[in-house]
Design an enzyme around this catalytic site. Sequence first.
Site, mmCIF file in Angstrom:
data_model
loop_
_atom_site.group_PDB
_atom_site.id
_atom_site.type_symbol
_atom_site.label_atom_id
_atom_site.label_comp_id
_atom_site.label_asym_id
_atom_site.label_seq_id
_atom_site.Cartn_x
_atom_site.Cartn_y
_atom_site.Cartn_z
ATOM 1 N N HIS A 182 6.530 0.054 -7.806
ATOM 2 C CA HIS A 182 5.124 0.422 -8.018
ATOM 3 C C HIS A 182 4.627 1.344 -6.904
ATOM 4 O O HIS A 182 4.064 2.417 -7.179
ATOM 5 C CB HIS A 182 4.276 -0.853 -8.078
ATOM 6 C CG HIS A 182 2.812 -0.607 -8.257
ATOM 7 N ND1 HIS A 182 2.198 -0.650 -9.487
ATOM 8 C CD2 HIS A 182 1.832 -0.300 -7.374
ATOM 9 C CE1 HIS A 182 0.911 -0.401 -9.358
ATOM 10 N NE2 HIS A 182 0.670 -0.174 -8.076
ATOM 11 N N GLU A 183 4.830 0.927 -5.655
ATOM 12 C CA GLU A 183 4.306 1.741 -4.554
ATOM 13 C C GLU A 183 5.044 3.072 -4.452
ATOM 14 O O GLU A 183 4.436 4.095 -4.123
ATOM 15 C CB GLU A 183 4.399 0.962 -3.240
ATOM 16 C CG GLU A 183 3.718 -0.394 -3.242
ATOM 17 C CD GLU A 183 2.266 -0.359 -3.700
ATOM 18 O OE1 GLU A 183 1.611 0.694 -3.577
ATOM 19 O OE2 GLU A 183 1.789 -1.396 -4.191
ATOM 20 N N MET B 13 0.835 -1.200 0.000
ATOM 21 C CA MET B 13 0.000 0.000 0.000
ATOM 22 C C MET B 13 0.866 1.245 0.000
ATOM 23 O O MET B 13 1.835 1.342 0.754
ATOM 24 C CB MET B 13 -0.927 -0.018 1.230
ATOM 25 C CG MET B 13 -1.822 1.186 1.332
ATOM 26 S SD MET B 13 -2.932 1.324 -0.091
ATOM 27 C CE MET B 13 -3.183 3.092 -0.129
#
Length: 870
Positions: free
Chosen positions: A299-300, A265
């Site tokens: 990505h995060e 996340m």
Amino acid sequence: MRTDTPQPVRLADYRPFPFAIETTRLVFDLHPTATKVTAELAIRRVGDATEPLVLDGERLKLLSIAIDGQALGANQFVVDAEHLTIAEVPDRFVLTTEVEIDPSSNKALTGLYMSGGRFCTQCEAEGFRTITYFPDRPDVLSRYTVRIEADRKFPHLLSNGNPGAFGQVGETRHFLEWTDPFPKPCYLFALVAGDLDVLADKFITMSGREVALRILVDPGQASRAAYALDSLKRAMKWDEDTFGREYDLDLFAIVAVRDFNFGAMENKGLNIFNSALLLADPETATDLDYERIEAVVAHEYFHNWTGNRITCRDWFQLCLKEGFTVFRDQSFSADQRGAAVQRIKDVRALRARQFAEDAGPLAHPVRPSSYLKIDNFYTATIYEKGAEIIRMLKTILGDAAFRKGSDLYFDRHDGQATTVEAFIACFAEASGRDLTAFFDWYEQAGTPSVTIDTDYDAAAKALTLTLTQSTAPTPGQPNKKPLPIPVAIGLLSAEGEVLRDTEIVLLDQARQTVRWEGVTSAPVLSALRGFSAPVNLTTDARASDRYVLFAADPDLFNRWEAGQTLARDLILARAAGTPDEVGEERYADALGRALVDDAAEPAFKALLLALPSEPDLALMSDPADPAALHEARDTLRTRIAVHLGDLLRRLHGEMQSEGEFSASAEAAGRRALRNACIEILAADPRDDNLMRIVGHFEASRNMTDMIGALYPLVSIGGVAREKALANFHFAWRAEPLVLDKWFAVQGRDPNEDALERVIALTSYPDFEPTNPNRLRALVATFANFNPARFHDPSGAGYRFLADQILAVDAFNPTTAARLVDPLGGWRRYKPELGQQMREQLERIKAHPGLSRNVLELVAKALDQDDPRGE
């Protein structure tokens, strides 16, 4: 059965929130069973003066509520199971609430919960409402300050932004305050408190600022975060060089937790990761783990700009942040690990997950128009197809115009919650192109089918290409429009020489003709190079053309694709009862020639050895017969193992490394080829092959090689399987992430007793159904990647999965809903199988107290009219 009727949320009904939350101050008094959360919200009315203040809140015990310091009476507000409503409020005021929550009992793993004795949060998509009363929607941006107070046995107190004041509270407690200067939606809020080890470093940005980097993990695990830290630094530099994006806070921290519904996340400045996607060393992690860590860390981090600094106006715009960020992480991985190999891996994943989604009742547009639970739209369509749309946009516009458009997007919408329309408008303005028709990619579900027919005029030395496109009906969209599809095409001669380099043909009509002059000989068509669009392609190519491409296409994706197409056709023919044994021998010969090509990298050769998967083959069959496909695929594997046995054994020996372990792409490629060789050899388990595989397992010095041998031994079965599994479990029973691999290997067991084994494992002491990693390792692996055994003719596999869904739904609806998909494609299978799958869906739907998460997916799988009219 449910007695209430949940109402869907619709894009057409979007209305801005009538209040701005200018600042948010949160005070956490942490206690495992009775945490108190005080929220002080500075609120300003921006909508109609008559609108009440309605805040989201679930499973909260309200202790007090005040406006501008004055406590509200019981007749001044209303609390129900989902909202706090205050009918009359000033135009500008401070709302203070205090609530109590119980993190220890939160097994749904959303909001604030306990994992491994630590406090942690997961607020995307709608978890913040279980922490405090707030407008839990992405278009309400606020500046946060946070004070965390806890017992000193929780030494690390973490939240978003930059740390501030800290100190002791009495003899046993302490506090730390955090300030995030950037406005953010509440889904990006994060908190972690616990005993953690820290791996520290720093990064100097392109403007010369020093950023402190911290990765926090279980005590004793810091060394296993080294690769993640290195990946982070490479990602930060890549984003500066490629997109001009610089990090903006003084600190960037990542925390690893074991119990997590997702992979990771992107909370602003404090990423929270599933441990499986952060911790790695050669003894416990495979090369696939290293690749995934590199990609997910990137990505995060990339979300800092594509998701955090610019976020979604509403959840229907989820692809705005996820599609763009997946495209960015795929591009990063391509630069780190090789463009062709990475592209093949990305397309394999796209076809396995997203094409299957598009082919069933759960098909939906990249930007959907309605949902019951937003958790159900974290799908391959939103992520992977969303990334493919960005890739097509770059292909159509070119590199320079694409970069110009992305720069405009970052400059124009920084600090905003915006829409896909605004995103596309930036690229249209920057490029001067009309992208109206391109936007249909976001609103139209389904995978387009493209057909190319060729007509060569030898006298005129001209080639005419006739391209057509169509998209089958999907739920709610019976009629489809033509889409702008960039088709990358090159030409080879029958001898494999280049006749024409790659050109982009933009197919934007239902039917289109292109004529190329100066084609000096009858060409072999190399179409959709690099998989330039997410479509199913059919051409009039002959098998002989496929062999030319397999041997000589300079586009490595299409070289791999040619081999896959040849293998696919042979497997499907045998499954249909019309085997082509001569063709199978010819294919094995061609594969052997490809494997001795010194110009090809080992990683690419490993991909050539991997036959089309059984789930992919099922998508190409109507109706699908999993048992027949399994047998046909196994037969081709066995033919290859026998025909190329000497070569495979030689390559297996040549790829062995005696040196120190390296996580580099080159070293991983050599291990991939070595393991691919023994996986094929396991199809011919004669004594020398079995001894080779056992020797590989016993001599393994890293987890990649150990798992690479364990699955072939499991597939062989018998004594070899039992001994290998027992030895593996004994060696790794204290390592949860490694033990997940032990469960997953057995979930893929192709032997006839696999279902009995899997069911027994759910009663095993090490099986933890409350841990999503363990559940996915066994149950999801079995249902998704072991079709021959999942689709047992008795229906026992379907009953097992339905039982698991219902059991998990009682405490974690998000994870339970992600298990529904294998049953959702019931229409694609033989009627006697499809009917049994449908019966289990009906059983799930009728279950008392079913969550909205599971209900939505099951209802769509059952009640949607078949778009084909069957």
